[in-house]
Write a protein that holds these residues in place. Sequence first.
Motif, PDB file in Angstrom:
ATOM      1  N   LEU A  84      -4.954  14.251  -9.770  1.00 43.35           N
ATOM      2  CA  LEU A  84      -4.122  15.429 -10.035  1.00 43.35           C
ATOM      3  C   LEU A  84      -4.606  16.232 -11.226  1.00 43.35           C
ATOM      4  CD1 LEU A  84      -0.545  13.958  -9.420  1.00 43.35           C
ATOM      5  CD2 LEU A  84      -2.008  15.223  -7.857  1.00 43.35           C
ATOM      6  N   GLU A  85      -5.478  15.696 -12.031  1.00 39.11           N
ATOM      7  CA  GLU A  85      -5.961  16.437 -13.195  1.00 39.11           C
ATOM      8  C   GLU A  85      -7.050  17.449 -12.837  1.00 39.11           C
ATOM      9  OE1 GLU A  85      -5.162  12.804 -16.384  1.00 39.11           O
ATOM     10  OE2 GLU A  85      -7.185  13.608 -16.092  1.00 39.11           O
ATOM     11  N   ASN A  86      -7.875  17.096 -11.840  1.00 41.05           N
ATOM     12  CA  ASN A  86      -8.960  18.024 -11.475  1.00 41.05           C
ATOM     13  C   ASN A  86      -8.980  18.364  -9.993  1.00 41.05           C
ATOM     14  OD1 ASN A  86      -9.858  15.595 -10.409  1.00 41.05           O
ATOM     15  ND2 ASN A  86     -11.298  15.217 -12.097  1.00 41.05           N
ATOM     16  N   GLY A  87      -8.074  17.770  -9.181  1.00 43.29           N
ATOM     17  CA  GLY A  87      -8.018  18.084  -7.763  1.00 43.29           C
ATOM     18  C   GLY A  87      -9.140  17.480  -6.939  1.00 43.29           C
ATOM     19  N   ILE A  88      -9.814  16.443  -7.445  1.00 46.26           N
ATOM     20  CA  ILE A  88     -10.945  15.824  -6.736  1.00 46.26           C
ATOM     21  C   ILE A  88     -10.423  14.705  -5.850  1.00 46.26           C
ATOM     22  CG2 ILE A  88     -13.031  14.428  -7.045  1.00 46.26           C
ATOM     23  CD1 ILE A  88     -13.634  16.070  -9.511  1.00 46.26           C
ATOM     24  N   LEU A  89     -10.915  14.703  -4.620  1.00 47.45           N
ATOM     25  CA  LEU A  89     -10.630  13.629  -3.678  1.00 47.45           C
ATOM     26  C   LEU A  89     -11.659  12.538  -3.872  1.00 47.45           C
ATOM     27  CD1 LEU A  89      -8.869  12.741  -1.196  1.00 47.45           C
ATOM     28  CD2 LEU A  89     -10.616  13.786   0.251  1.00 47.45           C
ATOM     29  N   PHE A  90     -11.195  11.316  -4.160  1.00 44.62           N
ATOM     30  CA  PHE A  90     -12.126  10.235  -4.443  1.00 44.62           C
ATOM     31  C   PHE A  90     -11.757   9.018  -3.608  1.00 44.62           C
ATOM     32  CE2 PHE A  90      -9.319   7.582  -6.954  1.00 44.62           C
ATOM     33  CZ  PHE A  90      -8.359   8.481  -7.358  1.00 44.62           C
ATOM     34  N   VAL A  91     -12.672   8.040  -3.590  1.00 48.83           N
ATOM     35  CA  VAL A  91     -12.482   6.805  -2.831  1.00 48.83           C
ATOM     36  C   VAL A  91     -11.566   5.897  -3.621  1.00 48.83           C
ATOM     37  CG1 VAL A  91     -13.604   4.795  -1.825  1.00 48.83           C
ATOM     38  CG2 VAL A  91     -14.720   7.037  -1.702  1.00 48.83           C
ATOM     39  N   ASN A  92     -10.463   5.534  -3.002  1.00 52.87           N
ATOM     40  CA  ASN A  92      -9.495   4.663  -3.671  1.00 52.87           C
ATOM     41  C   ASN A  92      -9.831   3.190  -3.460  1.00 52.87           C
ATOM     42  OD1 ASN A  92      -7.089   4.111  -5.132  1.00 52.87           O
ATOM     43  ND2 ASN A  92      -6.066   3.639  -3.201  1.00 52.87           N
ATOM     44  N   GLU A  93     -10.295   2.845  -2.259  1.00 53.15           N
ATOM     45  CA  GLU A  93     -10.738   1.485  -1.990  1.00 53.15           C
ATOM     46  C   GLU A  93     -11.877   1.540  -0.978  1.00 53.15           C
ATOM     47  OE1 GLU A  93      -7.304  -0.505  -0.489  1.00 53.15           O
ATOM     48  OE2 GLU A  93      -7.589   0.216   1.541  1.00 53.15           O
ATOM     49  N   ARG A  94     -12.649   0.498  -0.946  1.00 55.24           N
ATOM     50  CA  ARG A  94     -13.857   0.473  -0.113  1.00 55.24           C
ATOM     51  C   ARG A  94     -13.505   0.694   1.354  1.00 55.24           C
ATOM     52  NH1 ARG A  94     -16.604  -3.165   2.921  1.00 55.24           N
ATOM     53  NH2 ARG A  94     -14.979  -4.717   2.527  1.00 55.24           N
ATOM     54  N   ILE A  95     -14.273   1.558   1.995  1.00 55.38           N
ATOM     55  CA  ILE A  95     -14.054   1.902   3.403  1.00 55.38           C
ATOM     56  C   ILE A  95     -15.083   1.175   4.254  1.00 55.38           C
ATOM     57  CG2 ILE A  95     -13.887   3.770   5.077  1.00 55.38           C
ATOM     58  CD1 ILE A  95     -13.332   5.678   2.784  1.00 55.38           C
ATOM     59  N   ASP A  96     -14.594   0.337   5.116  1.00 49.36           N
ATOM     60  CA  ASP A  96     -15.468  -0.335   6.070  1.00 49.36           C
ATOM     61  C   ASP A  96     -15.282   0.350   7.417  1.00 49.36           C
ATOM     62  OD1 ASP A  96     -15.985  -3.832   7.082  1.00 49.36           O
ATOM     63  OD2 ASP A  96     -17.019  -1.970   7.608  1.00 49.36           O
ATOM     64  N   ARG A  97     -16.284   1.085   7.822  1.00 53.49           N
ATOM     65  CA  ARG A  97     -16.155   1.876   9.036  1.00 53.49           C
ATOM     66  C   ARG A  97     -15.842   0.997  10.227  1.00 53.49           C
ATOM     67  NH1 ARG A  97     -18.580   3.150  13.478  1.00 53.49           N
ATOM     68  NH2 ARG A  97     -18.483   5.267  14.322  1.00 53.49           N
ATOM     69  N   GLU A  98     -16.471  -0.179  10.292  1.00 54.18           N
ATOM     70  CA  GLU A  98     -16.249  -1.060  11.430  1.00 54.18           C
ATOM     71  C   GLU A  98     -14.833  -1.631  11.446  1.00 54.18           C
ATOM     72  OE1 GLU A  98     -18.910  -1.147   9.425  1.00 54.18           O
ATOM     73  OE2 GLU A  98     -20.213  -0.144  10.863  1.00 54.18           O
ATOM     74  N   GLU A  99     -14.190  -1.680  10.289  1.00 47.57           N
ATOM     75  CA  GLU A  99     -12.810  -2.156  10.230  1.00 47.57           C
ATOM     76  C   GLU A  99     -11.824  -1.041  10.519  1.00 47.57           C
ATOM     77  OE1 GLU A  99     -11.836  -3.857   6.514  1.00 47.57           O
ATOM     78  OE2 GLU A  99      -9.729  -4.143   6.979  1.00 47.57           O
ATOM     79  N   VAL A 100     -12.111   0.165  10.022  1.00 49.95           N
ATOM     80  CA  VAL A 100     -11.211   1.291  10.222  1.00 49.95           C
ATOM     81  C   VAL A 100     -11.245   1.772  11.659  1.00 49.95           C
ATOM     82  CG1 VAL A 100     -10.725   3.673   9.547  1.00 49.95           C
ATOM     83  CG2 VAL A 100     -11.355   1.987   7.812  1.00 49.95           C
ATOM     84  N   CYS A 101     -12.434   1.898  12.209  1.00 53.16           N
ATOM     85  CA  CYS A 101     -12.605   2.392  13.585  1.00 53.16           C
ATOM     86  C   CYS A 101     -13.252   1.295  14.396  1.00 53.16           C
ATOM     87  CB  CYS A 101     -13.440   3.666  13.607  1.00 53.16           C
ATOM     88  SG  CYS A 101     -12.781   4.999  12.595  1.00 53.16           S
ATOM     89  N   GLU A 102     -12.414   0.583  15.159  1.00 54.28           N
ATOM     90  CA  GLU A 102     -12.959  -0.518  15.952  1.00 54.28           C
ATOM     91  C   GLU A 102     -13.864   0.003  17.066  1.00 54.28           C
ATOM     92  OE1 GLU A 102      -9.124  -3.504  15.417  1.00 54.28           O
ATOM     93  OE2 GLU A 102      -9.816  -2.905  17.399  1.00 54.28           O
ATOM     94  N   ALA A 103     -13.440   1.092  17.699  1.00 54.06           N
ATOM     95  CA  ALA A 103     -14.257   1.643  18.780  1.00 54.06           C
ATOM     96  C   ALA A 103     -15.413   2.443  18.194  1.00 54.06           C
ATOM     97  CB  ALA A 103     -13.414   2.510  19.692  1.00 54.06           C
ATOM     98  N   GLY A 104     -16.405   2.664  19.030  1.00 55.12           N
ATOM     99  CA  GLY A 104     -17.548   3.453  18.592  1.00 55.12           C
ATOM    100  C   GLY A 104     -17.212   4.930  18.565  1.00 55.12           C
ATOM    101  N   GLY A 105     -18.223   5.725  18.313  1.00 55.30           N
ATOM    102  CA  GLY A 105     -18.036   7.159  18.268  1.00 55.30           C
ATOM    103  C   GLY A 105     -17.726   7.625  16.850  1.00 55.30           C
ATOM    104  N   THR A 106     -17.208   8.842  16.771  1.00 57.75           N
ATOM    105  CA  THR A 106     -16.917   9.440  15.474  1.00 57.75           C
ATOM    106  C   THR A 106     -15.678   8.772  14.861  1.00 57.75           C
ATOM    107  OG1 THR A 106     -17.805  11.542  16.253  1.00 57.75           O
ATOM    108  CG2 THR A 106     -16.442  11.576  14.254  1.00 57.75           C
ATOM    109  N   CYS A 107     -15.811   8.401  13.588  1.00 55.73           N
ATOM    110  CA  CYS A 107     -14.720   7.751  12.867  1.00 55.73           C
ATOM    111  C   CYS A 107     -14.131   8.778  11.898  1.00 55.73           C
ATOM    112  CB  CYS A 107     -15.219   6.513  12.123  1.00 55.73           C
ATOM    113  SG  CYS A 107     -13.908   5.626  11.247  1.00 55.73           S
ATOM    114  N   LEU A 108     -12.876   9.148  12.132  1.00 59.32           N
ATOM    115  CA  LEU A 108     -12.232  10.187  11.325  1.00 59.32           C
ATOM    116  C   LEU A 108     -10.995   9.614  10.643  1.00 59.32           C
ATOM    117  CD1 LEU A 108     -12.351  13.242  13.774  1.00 59.32           C
ATOM    118  CD2 LEU A 108     -13.850  12.791  11.834  1.00 59.32           C
ATOM    119  N   LEU A 109     -10.843  10.020   9.389  1.00 58.72           N
ATOM    120  CA  LEU A 109      -9.619   9.743   8.641  1.00 58.72           C
ATOM    121  C   LEU A 109      -8.832  11.050   8.557  1.00 58.72           C
ATOM    122  CD1 LEU A 109     -10.875   7.493   5.704  1.00 58.72           C
ATOM    123  CD2 LEU A 109      -9.745   6.780   7.803  1.00 58.72           C
TER     124      LEU A 109
END
Length: 874
Positions: A84-109
């Motif tokens: 909130l101080e500078n408006g930057i979007l940052f990584v809060n915790e490690r993103i494992d693409r294979e865990e977030v998107c089980e299926a193949g293709g484009t993985c979108l948050l």
Amino acid sequence: MRVEASCGRGLLFLRSLLFLLLSGPPAPRLAGGQLRYAVPEELEHGAFVANLGEDLGLDVSTLSARRFRIVSRAGARQHLEVNLENGILFVNERIDREEVCEAGGTCLLHLQLLVESPLELYRVEVEVLDINDHAPTFPWEEYVLEVAESAVLGARFPLESAQDPDVGTNSVHTYRLSPNSFFSLEVQTRSDASKFAELVLERALDREQQRTHRVLLTALDGGVPERSGTARILVTVLDANDNVPTFDQPSYGVSLPENAPAGTLVIQLNATDLDEGPNGEIEYSFSGHAPPRVRELFHVEPRSGQVLLKGPLDYERASLHELYVQAKDRGPSAVAVHCRVLVHLLDVNDNAPEVTLTSVSTPVLEDAPPGTVIAVISVLDRDSGDNGRVSCEVGPDVPFELRSSFRNYYTLVTTQALDREAVPEYNVSITARDMGSPALLTRSTLTVPVSDVNDNAPRFLQPSYSVYVMENNAPGASICSVSALDPDCQQNAYLSYSITDGHIHGMPVGTYVSINSDSGHMYALRSLDYEQIRSFQIQVQAQDAGFPPLSANVTVHIFVLDQNDNAPVIVSPVPRNGSVATELVPRSAGPGYLVGTVSAVDADAGLNSRLSYQLLQATDFTLFSVAPDTGELRTLRSFLEQDATRQRLVVQVRDSGQPALSATVSLLLSVVETMPQTLSDFSELSLPPEASSSSPLTLYLLVSLGSISFTFLLAILILTAIRCRGERCSRRGDGCSPPRCHCCPGSRPSSDGLKTSNLTAQQPPAGTTAATCLDVPVGGPPGYCYKVCLGPESAQSDFMFLKPCSPPRNNEKDPRKRSQLGQHLQLSKQINQPNTDWLPPSAQRPALKRYQIRHRGNRGSGWKGDTGARLSLT
């Protein structure tokens, strides 16, 4: 299979950093009206993703005050966060693409960004880019392949496929086989672009020469740097079983609803083997590279070839399942053949819409304009197609509506002005319904309290109040209570009462009544007198404590009720100087002769002022009577010789109040043979000048004042003449006394009367304004001496009666005294005789009341009560 130990977690971060440096900072892209960014997976906490404040055009300094935040579903992991101080979007915790998107293709948050004051909603998509953080792996570290020695050259033996969770070029790219003399390797590509290897026999096998062959199979991905996995293959040469099973077709397709219960037959597979005996008995099973998820959901019967449903399906998680089934005979050197079964799931409307209140702004002011945003609502249905299309609506009869801002996002706004006094709180029912068959719906209730504003003035329970107060009330006593209501609440409904400024008979209203500002109880501050004030009205104001304050007025009419607090006042006859009133009655009077009229007044009203007369005491009750209504004193019979020449009567005047009050007057009647010309005690009472307020009476007073002044001057002249005569008598030694008030009874005067008068004038000292008094003696058998007091102002003149002067008995036969007595009689003829039947008019009764109050201290024992104001005989 073994993965190299050098591929540690530290190298993942270095590769991600290298990826960012090569690709450059993520540039926002507009996709369907929303921002889209790309970020590689496995970045450490705090890694930069995008500058949302700059890309969205927001003022960075107000992000914290406007509560700029990412809205997510309850229980969802927060992979990204906003500074909130500078408006930057940052990584809060490690993103494992294979865990977030089980299926193949484009993985979108999908991110929903919310900012308040004013309420704004933004949608941002962040694509998670795959990095080569996984090496290919085989199901087993060592694979046993049995090959009949009769296998022909060019025979192909499918090998277990390696699995790589990465996608794209980072997935399995190719296979390698260690150098050998008997086998080669060919890489095949499936319809889904996945790769698998087949072992091709290049040289005839001879079991007698070499029973086993060992080769190393390596799977490599296409990432940078390249990752690999290995599996050892043990080729066992079997005795000849020269026929292998064959499926009816290499690939099967089947459709299955997602709500199919466990045990449902998915497909019946059929493979044939031309051999006989054990070499022709076929067993079915999943191939080695069937993923664990497939083994959890499906089951293959080894003997029948039926594929059965084992676990629950979920179309929203995976709409397609690919099964690889192998068939192998039970003979020696059995060769397994494979087929692919594609299970297509049919979506069933089994997910009801989910309603989420993203932001709620309550309570809402009742004067909020139409279109005010109350809440932001998100709706999600996990089904697809028509089953996932959702419509949202609010219940009827509420002043709210839903407006769609983005797909599946709604804002709840007001449609009309609110009124807290009519409806203090709304329970808004929000219904989300999908388009499936049958349709599923979800209802959510939002409580919207309405905040009060001071928009209602107080209102009294009555349009006006009438209060009746008995006179002579105790000061400080409560006389009434007013009450008002205010439909508002809290401070806006707190009322305070007050009395508006005004005057009652020239006095401030605050000197008469007061009011309790909290309860509205009204109190009398003084004792009220019906004879002075009979009614008055005041204005009471009720004002609330809102801002700005509102008020209302009501009129309170106060009526004073009469109380029998005034005894009758006898105005005729009037005794002189405390003596008994006397009257002459001729002996020749017959029955019904009017002796006189007893007149009285009562300052009260109604029954309290209704008077009755009665004869209380009498020397002879058979001789006189009093009319109870008029007070007329008449004879009942003719006088007899034996009747006393002096008759004493006591007349009582009583009002009709409760308790009744009375007054008495004593009369002394003298029975005479002939009636002299004398002043009767049944005369008119001279009221004080202030008892009359009419203009004619004032004129009469002025005329009377002029007459009295003329008489006064005449009396001074006569007094001067008498004084001069007295001085001459003194010189002669005849013993003439100085002038004084004396009355000398003599014989009955002749028709000519006496020629002189003995009148004494008392002059006030020089320079003073005291009253001038004249002693006027009057002749006749019941002689009296009147004292005329003339003040400096006619409006303040009083006429007083004195006691009768006792006649000097030694002068009864003195001719000079008789001459003076004649002068007294002559002067009495010049004085106007009063009316014996005088009764004060109604207009003079209030003045008579004030006269009574002012002279109450001079009345001796008082006139109230049954004892009355008795004029005693002196």
